[in-house]
Design a protein around this motif. Structure first.
Motif, short mmCIF file in Angstrom:
data_model
loop_
_atom_site.label_atom_id
_atom_site.label_comp_id
_atom_site.label_asym_id
_atom_site.label_seq_id
_atom_site.Cartn_x
_atom_site.Cartn_y
_atom_site.Cartn_z
N ASN A 1 -0.90 -111.70 -59.94
CA ASN A 1 -2.04 -110.83 -59.65
C ASN A 1 -3.13 -111.63 -58.93
OD1 ASN A 1 -0.51 -109.04 -61.07
ND2 ASN A 1 -2.06 -108.55 -62.61
N ASP A 2 -3.94 -110.94 -58.14
CA ASP A 2 -5.05 -111.56 -57.41
C ASP A 2 -4.57 -112.70 -56.51
OD1 ASP A 2 -7.05 -109.99 -58.92
OD2 ASP A 2 -6.41 -111.24 -60.59
N GLY A 3 -3.32 -112.62 -56.07
CA GLY A 3 -2.81 -113.65 -55.16
C GLY A 3 -2.69 -115.01 -55.79
N ASP A 4 -2.66 -115.08 -57.13
CA ASP A 4 -2.73 -116.42 -57.74
C ASP A 4 -1.50 -117.29 -57.41
OD1 ASP A 4 -1.03 -115.11 -59.55
OD2 ASP A 4 -2.46 -115.16 -61.22
N PHE A 5 -0.32 -116.70 -57.47
CA PHE A 5 0.87 -117.50 -57.11
C PHE A 5 0.87 -117.90 -55.64
CE2 PHE A 5 3.81 -115.74 -60.70
CZ PHE A 5 3.34 -116.72 -61.56
N SER A 6 0.32 -117.04 -54.81
CA SER A 6 0.33 -117.30 -53.37
C SER A 6 -0.59 -118.46 -53.03
CB SER A 6 -0.08 -116.05 -52.60
OG SER A 6 0.75 -114.96 -52.96
N ALA A 7 -1.83 -118.38 -53.53
CA ALA A 7 -2.79 -119.46 -53.24
C ALA A 7 -2.30 -120.77 -53.85
CB ALA A 7 -4.17 -119.09 -53.79
N ASP A 8 -1.75 -120.69 -55.06
CA ASP A 8 -1.28 -121.88 -55.75
C ASP A 8 -0.12 -122.52 -54.99
OD1 ASP A 8 -1.62 -123.62 -57.94
OD2 ASP A 8 0.08 -122.73 -58.99
N ALA A 9 0.82 -121.69 -54.52
CA ALA A 9 2.00 -122.23 -53.83
C ALA A 9 1.58 -123.00 -52.58
CB ALA A 9 2.96 -121.10 -53.47
N VAL A 10 0.66 -122.42 -51.80
CA VAL A 10 0.22 -123.09 -50.57
C VAL A 10 -0.49 -124.40 -50.90
CG1 VAL A 10 -1.24 -122.92 -48.52
CG2 VAL A 10 0.05 -120.92 -49.30
N LEU A 11 -1.36 -124.33 -51.91
CA LEU A 11 -2.09 -125.54 -52.32
C LEU A 11 -1.10 -126.63 -52.74
CD1 LEU A 11 -4.66 -127.07 -53.02
CD2 LEU A 11 -4.87 -125.68 -55.08
N SER B 1 -12.83 -136.76 -51.85
CA SER B 1 -12.72 -138.18 -51.50
C SER B 1 -11.91 -138.39 -50.23
CB SER B 1 -12.04 -138.93 -52.65
OG SER B 1 -10.66 -138.62 -52.66
N GLY B 2 -11.36 -137.30 -49.68
CA GLY B 2 -10.48 -137.44 -48.53
C GLY B 2 -9.02 -137.42 -48.94
N LYS B 3 -8.75 -137.69 -50.23
CA LYS B 3 -7.40 -137.59 -50.78
C LYS B 3 -7.42 -136.51 -51.85
CE LYS B 3 -6.63 -142.60 -50.66
NZ LYS B 3 -6.44 -143.77 -51.50
N PRO B 4 -6.27 -135.89 -52.11
CA PRO B 4 -6.25 -134.91 -53.19
C PRO B 4 -6.51 -135.58 -54.54
CG PRO B 4 -4.21 -134.84 -51.89
CD PRO B 4 -4.97 -136.04 -51.45
N ASP B 5 -7.35 -134.95 -55.34
CA ASP B 5 -7.62 -135.46 -56.68
C ASP B 5 -7.51 -134.27 -57.63
OD1 ASP B 5 -8.40 -136.96 -58.86
OD2 ASP B 5 -10.55 -136.68 -58.47
N TYR B 6 -6.45 -134.27 -58.41
CA TYR B 6 -6.14 -133.12 -59.27
C TYR B 6 -6.60 -133.42 -60.69
CZ TYR B 6 -2.91 -130.54 -62.39
OH TYR B 6 -2.35 -129.79 -63.39
N ASN B 7 -7.42 -132.54 -61.22
CA ASN B 7 -7.86 -132.72 -62.60
C ASN B 7 -8.21 -131.36 -63.21
OD1 ASN B 7 -9.15 -133.26 -65.04
ND2 ASN B 7 -9.79 -135.27 -64.28
N SER C 1 -0.85 -129.93 -50.56
CA SER C 1 -1.54 -131.11 -51.14
C SER C 1 -0.69 -131.84 -52.17
CB SER C 1 -2.85 -130.68 -51.82
OG SER C 1 -2.58 -130.08 -53.08
N GLY C 2 0.30 -131.16 -52.74
CA GLY C 2 1.10 -131.72 -53.84
C GLY C 2 0.63 -131.25 -55.21
N PHE C 3 -0.54 -130.62 -55.28
CA PHE C 3 -1.12 -130.33 -56.59
C PHE C 3 -1.53 -128.86 -56.70
CE2 PHE C 3 -2.02 -134.77 -55.59
CZ PHE C 3 -1.55 -135.40 -56.72
N PRO C 4 -1.57 -128.36 -57.95
CA PRO C 4 -2.04 -126.98 -58.15
C PRO C 4 -3.57 -126.87 -58.11
CG PRO C 4 -1.07 -127.87 -60.18
CD PRO C 4 -1.09 -128.98 -59.17
N PHE C 5 -4.07 -125.72 -58.57
CA PHE C 5 -5.52 -125.49 -58.59
C PHE C 5 -6.25 -126.63 -59.30
CE2 PHE C 5 -4.00 -120.95 -58.78
CZ PHE C 5 -4.17 -120.75 -57.43
N ARG C 6 -7.56 -126.62 -59.08
CA ARG C 6 -8.44 -127.64 -59.64
C ARG C 6 -8.12 -128.99 -59.03
NH1 ARG C 6 -9.25 -124.87 -65.65
NH2 ARG C 6 -10.07 -122.96 -64.73
N THR C 7 -7.96 -128.92 -57.72
CA THR C 7 -7.77 -130.13 -56.93
C THR C 7 -8.98 -130.28 -56.03
OG1 THR C 7 -5.37 -130.12 -57.02
CG2 THR C 7 -6.36 -131.11 -55.06
#
Lengths: 445, 559
Positions: free
Chosen positions: A311-321, A335-341, A325-331
């Motif tokens: 719902n709300d495109g959550d799988f779609s946005a997450d898949a592209v991210l 810093s110029g590099k992905p930082d997932y936390n 980038s290699g990481f899910p939401f909250r990335t």
């Protein structure tokens, strides 16, 4: 560097019949929940869409609301004053240019919108979070820590002889779930569908879950907050471990024994859960318990999970991210590099701690205003059905995939990306076009 | 714009150029013949001491689609070993076992690769594969659609339908998924696992589709591709992956093809014997002999190399069986849409582990004992055996006997004792590397304008420094040109380009679509129209990429 894409009109309405008053659109794919039903019939009258077949309450109100927006709702605004799109884009770019840590949140968009936002986020060093992320992490953390065995809609429809729903009234979020997946006319591997067993643990199912013969699901009542205990007990009993109690959170152990036996005897048991409904502390430990139970079952017989979402495109946005980038939401890309936390880069926390100093809120699908309260300068990209907030710095109405622009969304089982077409033409820009416009401004500044 | 590359040793096996010094020319993205004397040359690169080859082609690399993204999502700890900062021309991302799409594209180009083929695209998941490949810059791409465990096909097999109907279904699938070839994975076994069957040998019946065996599935699909004149033969991930003794299965699978062309993929994982004290031994010699003796068979190796990686496969049955070997210990297994399945298990190959060490030696033995470099391909089954970034290391192992011996001396001694690797003196030549990484993959895929440097070919050119350390040489080309654009200098991206999408579109009787459509309406959860990836969707899915449709006219004929 940008990921460029061809945004030419790709999808042509299948227009069956039309006269001066009404146009009928068939085989429309609906993006307003993760089921992505592709069999809707819509009637268009004066640009307003009404669902006339294969619909649900959610689809009806969403199509009507988005297509029925007024011209005023479709106008960009700066502090509540109507303006044109280039001016609004320039104002949005100015806010992002002045930000030390912009937060891109909401992210209610499709795959192409998210691609455009990723280009922009990488340039700006933004943090990316989704309006459903808190719920989604109940699943993501389990996959990252443990893994699971899952299945998809057509497997459920054709194979499941036992469906166990945990903690959700599924039809409240996915209205046609039972109609389309559980009670179809026939199935490949379940010769007599009236023998398909439905059990719900925790929240009861509403009328939509009833079989065509009028059988209601077997219900094992407990509070959802008791699910951690109840499911741990179920897993223990499935594995033949003794329990020193006769009931857990009001559920007799004998009821869990009965369910464990049904699971053992099933050809293909499906455990269904909907993460937003598992709204209690450390719910990821409960999804991990479910994943563990699935692992135990699959040692000898077959079972699979169906962690519903989309719902709300959550799988779609997450898949592209994830693929970009290699990481899910909250990335964070600050810093110029992905930082997932997942514990640091949540929308509420970043705003409460005054870390994010600008907000780009994106919600183009179902007009749900889930914005956090904030005083930081805010740019909103919203579908035209969203109630306008005149206090927002920059408000840009955008097209909705599947209504007034084409797009692709991931379905609620994550396996199918389905095309959505522009049923009507409102002239509203897509999120990708707006994101590219902002990026162009920033790059030329 | 006419560009001249002058003075380098040039390798193009299709023209029998084996490293003689010569000048080559490109104009407007294409290779051209030497111009008339006096023609205006716009730019000349003086390249004495350099080695030139066409852009390399990875014919089996998992770069896009559902299971790859599951692998990415599962492995934040792995990504953190190699976070990639955004650059002047490039986006941020990550590398290692499951790299981000953008980083994967950059790194392939930086190593001199200009085309990559995703070998396991589920038809129901085809859009995701095209989306991820679309976000993989620099390289051309294409994908192989998976068949053989989908219920529509298995129902056709049970009904013993005419081969022509099967051909139509195969051709329809290639068109609907926008695919370049067909792959079968654990033939029938992915479906069998959904019915709780835990293994499926070549002549064993599927528990539900009685009478359907992997042998019959392989034969029906291999024959279909031959009769449709699809350039790439059936791409086979056989039964019993990873199971000791599967060398017999693999040899039997070759026999099962009944002379129809087949490609055996990641054959290293299918070359295990049961001899020795631990009932695990090398079947490489027998496999290489079988390839040598069967000209209709090609194979890629799927070499393992010692490091952290992740295994991502359509073989849900094997992945579930091997999930307990996972390191870190986590796994995702998925049953998918009455179509196929997948399994993702992180893995760490260790040189002091007996099994891993022998797997490493078996792969190298297969490379070195197979005579014809036109029929054996350099792959690690990225990321299953190792990430693609380890190709230069692998090339050095093949080209440099002393280096290979040095590495061989480090592996588990019990494994080394069971391997003939130390006694094999062969060293691959540059000409052979050019065959197995350029000319041969282009030929086996039917790519008309890749993998060669003759007039008319796409100007995909790699200029290497002729370094005696072949790992260094192949890690960092001096220049890479893609379609005539200089995209890499000194191993770094200079300009970002987006490749094309390669497909085949064999003709078929459209009546099959009515049948498939009715089946979808009756049993599946989308309509056939939603399944089909239309030509006009490709630019949107694939970031503006163009479709390159390859002809299916060449009929290879049974040998």
């Amino acid at each position: 560097m940008t990921v460029s894409g061809d945004l030419k009109q790709l999808y042509y309405s299948e227009t069956l019949a039309h006269n001066s008053m009404t146009t009928t659109h068939t085989s429309v794919c609906c993006g307003f929940c993760g089921l992505l039903c592709d069999d809707l019939t819509l009637e268009e009258q004066g640009g307003v869409l009404q669902v006339t077949a294969a619909g649900c309450a959610r689809a009806s109100s969403a199509f009507a609301r988005v297509s029925g927006a007024t011209d005023a709702q479709r106008s960009p605004r700066i502090k509540g004053h109507p303006t044109d799109l280039p001016t609004a884009i320039a104002a949005a770019a100015k806010i992002l240019a002045g930000s030390q840590l912009p937060l891109f949140a909401g992210l209610g968009t499709d795959i192409h919108g998210m691609r455009g936002l990723m280009d922009l986020a990488d340039h700006c060093g933004a943090v990316l979070d989704h309006m459903n992320a808190t719920a989604k992490f109940r699943n993501i953390l389990t996959v990252q820590g443990y893994g699971w065995v899952t299945t998809t809609f057509s497997e459920v429809r054709n194979r499941a002889d036992l469906i166990v729903v945990m903690g959700s009234d599924v039809a409240s979020r996915f209205p046609r779930f039972y109609e389309r997946l559980v009670w179809p006319a026939e199935a490949l591997f379940v010769p007599d569908l009236s023998q398909r067993k439905i059990v719900s643990v925790g929240t009861a199912q509403t009328a939509a879950a009833q079989s065509p013969e009028g059988v209601t699901p077997h219900h094992i009542p407990c509070g959802n907050a008791d699910l951690p205990d109840v499911l741990a007990a179920l897993r223990a009993r499935f594995n033949g471990q003794g329990l020193a109690v006769t009931e857990v959170a009001g559920v007799p152990v004998s009821a869990l024994d009965e369910l464990a036996q049904q699971i053992r005897e099933a050809q293909y048991a499906v455990l269904v859960w909907v993460a937003p409904d598992l709204d209690f502390p450390q719910a990821e430990l409960t999804t991990q318990m479910i994943a563990g139970l699935l692992g135990d079952i699959n040692q000898k017989t077959r079972a699979a999970g169906l962690p519903l979402g989309g719902n709300d495109g959550d799988f779609s946005a997450d898949a592209v991210l994830i693929w970009q980038s290699g990481f899910p939401f909250r990335t964070s890309l600050a810093s110029g590099k992905p930082d997932y936390n997942p514990h640091l880069y949540d929308t509420e926390g970043l705003l409460e701690r005054d870390e994010a100093d600008a907000l780009l809120w994106v919600s183009s699908l179902d007009s749900r205003d889930a914005r956090p309260e904030t005083k930081v300068p805010t740019v909103v990209l919203a579908d035209a059905g969203m109630p306008v907030d005149d206090d927002v710095a920059v408000w840009i109405p955008v097209a909705t995939p599947g209504v007034d622009c084409e797009g692709h969304l991931f379905r609620g089982d994550k396996i199918l990306a389905l095309p959505l077409r522009a049923v009507i033409d409102t002239g509203l820009p897509t999120i990708k076009v707006v994101a590219q416009g902002i990026l162009k401004q920033l790059e030329s500044a | 714009m006419l560009i001249k590359l002058s003075g380098a040793r040039v390798f193009d096996p299709t023209q029998n150029w084996n490293g003689e010094v010569r000048d080559i020319f490109m104009r407007d993205g294409r290779m051209v013949a030497e111009p008339e004397p006096g023609a205006r040359i716009d730019e000349t690169y003086s390249l004495p001491g350099r080695v030139i080859m066409a852009g390399a082609i990875d014919m089996h690399t998992h770069i896009g689609g559902g299971k790859v993204n599951i692998a990415r999502m599962m492995l934040p700890e792995d990504h953190r070993r190699d976070l990639v900062e955004r650059g002047e021309h490039t986006r941020s991302g990550c590398g290692c076992a499951a790299p981000s799409t953008l980083t994967a594209g950059y790194r392939y180009a930086e190593m001199g690769y200009t085309a990559c083929f995703e070998p396991a695209m589920l038809p129901v998941n085809a859009r995701q594969a095209h989306l991820e490949m679309g976000d993989t810059p620099m390289v051309d791409k294409g994908a192989y659609a998976m068949l053989g465990s989908d219920d529509f096909f298995l129902r056709m097999m049970v009904a013993q339908e005419d081969q022509r109907a099967i051909n139509d279904y195969v051709a329809f699938t290639l068109n609907a998924a926008q695919a370049m070839a067909i792959k079968v994975v654990n033939p029938g076994g992915i479906s069998a696992f959904k019915f709780n069957q835990r293994s499926l040998d070549l002549d064993e019946s599927h528990v539900h589709y009685q009478g359907v065996t992997p042998r019959k599935v392989v034969l029906a699909l291999a024959r279909a591709l031959e009769e449709l004149s699809v350039p790439h033969p059936l791409h086979i991930h056989g039964c019993n992956l990873g199971v000791p003794g599967n060398v017999e299965t693999t040899l039997d699978t070759i026999a099962a093809s009944e002379g129809f062309p087949i490609h055996l993929t990641h054959i290293q994982f299918h070359s295990y014997g049961t001899e020795g004290p631990r009932k695990f031994s090398s079947g490489a010699a027998r496999i290489a002999e079988a390839i040598n003796n069967n000209p209709h068979v090609t194979a890629d190796v799927g070499q393992i190399l010692f490091n952290q990686t992740v295994t991502a496969s359509g073989d849900s049955m094997a992945q579930h069986r091997n999930a307990h070997h996972g390191s870190p210990r986590k796994s995702v297994v998925m049953d998918i849409e009455c179509d196929a399945g997948c399994g993702v298990v992180p893995f760490r190959y260790r040189d002091k582990n007996f099994v891993n060490a022998l797997q490493w030696a078996i792969g190298l033995e297969i490379f070195l004992l197979t005579n014809d470099p036109w029929r054996i391909f350099l792959t690690t089954d990225h990321p299953n055996g190792a990430p693609f970034t380890s190709y230069p290391h692998l090339i050095r192992l093949l080209m440099d006997k002393p280096f290979r011996d040095e590495m061989f001396a480090r592996i588990d001694p019990d494994a080394a004792a069971l391997s003939t690797l130390g006694s094999i003196t062969r060293e691959y030549t540059l000409a052979e590397i050019a065959i197995m990484t350029r000319a041969a993959p282009a030929r086996i895929l039917g790519l008309q304008d890749c993998g060669r440097l003759g007039p008319g070919a796409s100007a995909d050119i790699v200029v290497y420094r002729d370094d005696a350390n072949r790992e260094d040489m192949f890690t960092k080309p001096e220049y890479v040109f893609k379609g005539g654009v200089r995209v890499v200098k000194d191993g770094k991206i200079q300009q970002v380009t987006w490749g094309n999408v390669h497909v085949v579109k064999p003709e078929y009787d459209r009546a099959i679509e009515k049948r498939v459509s009715a089946y979808y309406d009756r049993y599946q959860t989308i309509s056939l129209n939603s399944l089909r990836v239309r030509d006009d969707e490709i630019p949107l899915l694939s970031n503006g990429a163009e479709l390159r449709v390859h002809t299916c006219a060449r009929h290879r004929g049974k040998p």
